[in-house]
Scaffold this motif. Structure first.
Motif, PDB file in Angstrom:
ATOM      1  N   LYS A   1       0.510  -1.031  -0.222  1.00  0.00           N
ATOM      2  CA  LYS A   1       0.612  -0.177  -0.155  1.00  0.00           C
ATOM      3  C   LYS A   1       0.874   1.552   0.027  1.00  0.00           C
ATOM      4  O   LYS A   1       0.116   2.456   0.177  1.00  0.00           O
ATOM      5  CB  LYS A   1      -0.882   0.031   1.698  1.00  0.00           C
ATOM      6  N   SER A   2       2.270   1.039  -0.388  1.00  0.00           N
ATOM      7  CA  SER A   2       3.099   2.439  -0.143  1.00  0.00           C
ATOM      8  C   SER A   2       4.004   2.251  -1.792  1.00  0.00           C
ATOM      9  O   SER A   2       4.157   0.851  -2.385  1.00  0.00           O
ATOM     10  CB  SER A   2       4.169   1.845   0.857  1.00  0.00           C
ATOM     11  N   THR A   3       4.524   3.905  -1.394  1.00  0.00           N
ATOM     12  CA  THR A   3       5.137   3.463  -3.455  1.00  0.00           C
ATOM     13  C   THR A   3       6.285   4.456  -2.768  1.00  0.00           C
ATOM     14  O   THR A   3       6.626   5.064  -1.529  1.00  0.00           O
ATOM     15  CB  THR A   3       4.261   4.679  -3.832  1.00  0.00           C
ATOM     16  N   SER A   4       6.787   4.178  -3.341  1.00  0.00           N
ATOM     17  CA  SER A   4       8.778   4.247  -3.594  1.00  0.00           C
ATOM     18  C   SER A   4       8.538   5.863  -4.243  1.00  0.00           C
ATOM     19  O   SER A   4       7.461   6.201  -4.630  1.00  0.00           O
ATOM     20  CB  SER A   4       9.303   3.626  -4.590  1.00  0.00           C
ATOM     21  N   ALA A   5       9.835   6.930  -3.669  1.00  0.00           N
ATOM     22  CA  ALA A   5       9.405   8.202  -3.509  1.00  0.00           C
ATOM     23  C   ALA A   5       9.787   8.242  -5.799  1.00  0.00           C
ATOM     24  O   ALA A   5       9.242   8.891  -5.945  1.00  0.00           O
ATOM     25  CB  ALA A   5      11.098   9.102  -3.429  1.00  0.00           C
ATOM     26  N   ASN A   6      10.500   6.834  -5.790  1.00  0.00           N
ATOM     27  CA  ASN A   6      10.991   7.288  -7.288  1.00  0.00           C
ATOM     28  C   ASN A   6       9.616   6.890  -8.340  1.00  0.00           C
ATOM     29  O   ASN A   6       8.247   7.305  -9.279  1.00  0.00           O
ATOM     30  CB  ASN A   6      12.262   5.823  -8.291  1.00  0.00           C
ATOM     31  N   GLN A   7       8.928   6.137  -7.879  1.00  0.00           N
ATOM     32  CA  GLN A   7       7.392   5.776  -8.591  1.00  0.00           C
ATOM     33  C   GLN A   7       6.475   7.220  -8.472  1.00  0.00           C
ATOM     34  O   GLN A   7       6.024   7.559  -9.017  1.00  0.00           O
ATOM     35  CB  GLN A   7       6.577   4.090  -7.624  1.00  0.00           C
ATOM     36  N   ALA A   8       5.943   7.293  -7.219  1.00  0.00           N
ATOM     37  CA  ALA A   8       5.772   8.895  -6.685  1.00  0.00           C
ATOM     38  C   ALA A   8       5.814  10.148  -7.735  1.00  0.00           C
ATOM     39  O   ALA A   8       4.755  10.533  -8.338  1.00  0.00           O
ATOM     40  CB  ALA A   8       5.452   8.963  -5.434  1.00  0.00           C
ATOM     41  N   THR A   9       6.876  10.152  -8.144  1.00  0.00           N
ATOM     42  CA  THR A   9       7.784  11.120  -8.484  1.00  0.00           C
ATOM     43  C   THR A   9       7.613  11.002 -10.146  1.00  0.00           C
ATOM     44  O   THR A   9       7.198  11.881 -10.882  1.00  0.00           O
ATOM     45  CB  THR A   9       9.652  11.146  -8.968  1.00  0.00           C
ATOM     46  N   LEU A  10       7.640   9.881 -10.494  1.00  0.00           N
ATOM     47  CA  LEU A  10       7.108   9.242 -11.656  1.00  0.00           C
ATOM     48  C   LEU A  10       5.626   9.393 -12.090  1.00  0.00           C
ATOM     49  O   LEU A  10       4.437   9.914 -13.558  1.00  0.00           O
ATOM     50  CB  LEU A  10       7.806   7.940 -12.134  1.00  0.00           C
ATOM     51  N   ASP A  11       4.753   8.643 -11.519  1.00  0.00           N
ATOM     52  CA  ASP A  11       2.899   9.558 -11.062  1.00  0.00           C
ATOM     53  C   ASP A  11       2.990  10.824 -11.547  1.00  0.00           C
ATOM     54  O   ASP A  11       2.541  11.139 -12.000  1.00  0.00           O
ATOM     55  CB  ASP A  11       2.446   9.188  -9.999  1.00  0.00           C
ATOM     56  N   LYS A  12       4.162  11.843 -10.583  1.00  0.00           N
ATOM     57  CA  LYS A  12       3.759  13.472 -10.500  1.00  0.00           C
ATOM     58  C   LYS A  12       3.714  13.485 -11.750  1.00  0.00           C
ATOM     59  O   LYS A  12       3.339  14.441 -13.045  1.00  0.00           O
ATOM     60  CB  LYS A  12       3.947  13.912 -10.017  1.00  0.00           C
TER      61      LYS A  12
END
Length: 233
Positions: free
Chosen positions: A112-123
């Motif tokens: 249920k958590s997201t890596s910083a890299n994935q969060a950045t990519l999502d943004k």
């Protein structure tokens, strides 16, 4: 002395290749910002993006091919390039990546958590428009595999030994993971394992095409599955 200069040249090549890749990412991830900054319309920006892509990919491959001409004990990139055995190895690598990524998320309690890299990519995906998917699914795998597998092994693990193979796989996987998670969170374990599997595919097939294709398919899976779910509705 000649070997030392060749080795330093290879390191310089890796740095230049990675810097070129980072610049290329700007064209895909920040198109509207570049459009305003350069005072050009979107059509011209697309043309510049295509030109930049060709130049950067050609430059990185040129570095890779130049290294192979200098030293290639592993016999990388030998003809014929395509055969059923290596395609099966690629398929095994893809299955391992999917299974390991999902299993590690469960074991480490990260479903249920997201890596910083994935969060950045999502943004970034929200502001990159239609250029995001081609970058993530095609351009990134080509550049990253050539740098983190091709140039990396040619520079640091040139000698064909069993120790070099497995040590290179582990080290290549870690460098790949660190570049995706420089904060060194628990997500780095997942990236590390994924990087090791991609390195294993490269070292087992002795051909960069297979790790690139494995990487492309893995990065494309979310979009393929999303497309399938939309068609089934």
């Amino acid at each position: 002395m000649k070997k030392l200069f060749n080795w330093l040249g290879n390191i310089a090549g890796i740095i230049l290749a990675f810097a070129s890749y980072q610049i290329l990412e700007c064209f895909y991830f920040l198109p509207y910002q570049l459009e305003k900054m350069l005072h050009i319309n979107y059509a011209i920006l697309i043309v510049l993006t295509v030109v930049a892509t060709v130049l950067v990919v050609a430059f990185i491959f040129y570095l890779y091919q130049s290294q192979l001409k200098t030293a290639n004990e592993w016999q990388f990139n030998q003809s014929p390039h395509w055969d059923v055995r290596r395609l099966l190895i690629m398929l095994v690598g893809l299955i391992l990546i999917v299974v390991c990524a999902y299993s590690l998320q469960i074991l480490l309690g990260m479903t249920k958590s997201t890596s910083a890299n994935q969060a950045t990519l999502d943004k970034i995906s929200l502001q990159a428009g239609g250029l995001f998917i081609p970058m993530v699914c095609i351009i990134a795998p080509i550049c990253e595999e050539t740098i983190f597998r091709g140039l990396f092994f040619n520079t640091f693990f040139m000698k064909e030994t069993r120790i070099n193979k497995w040590l290179g796989i582990v080290c290549s996987g870690f460098v790949f993971a660190y570049m995706h998670d420089p904060s060194i969170t628990k997500f780095i374990i997942i990236y590390w394992v994924l990087g090791c599997i991609l390195a294993w595919v490269y070292m087992t097939t002795k051909d960069l095409r297979y790790s690139i294709l494995t990487h492309m398919l893995y990065n494309s899976l979310p979009y393929l599955l999303n497309s399938v779910s939309l068609l089934m509705k």
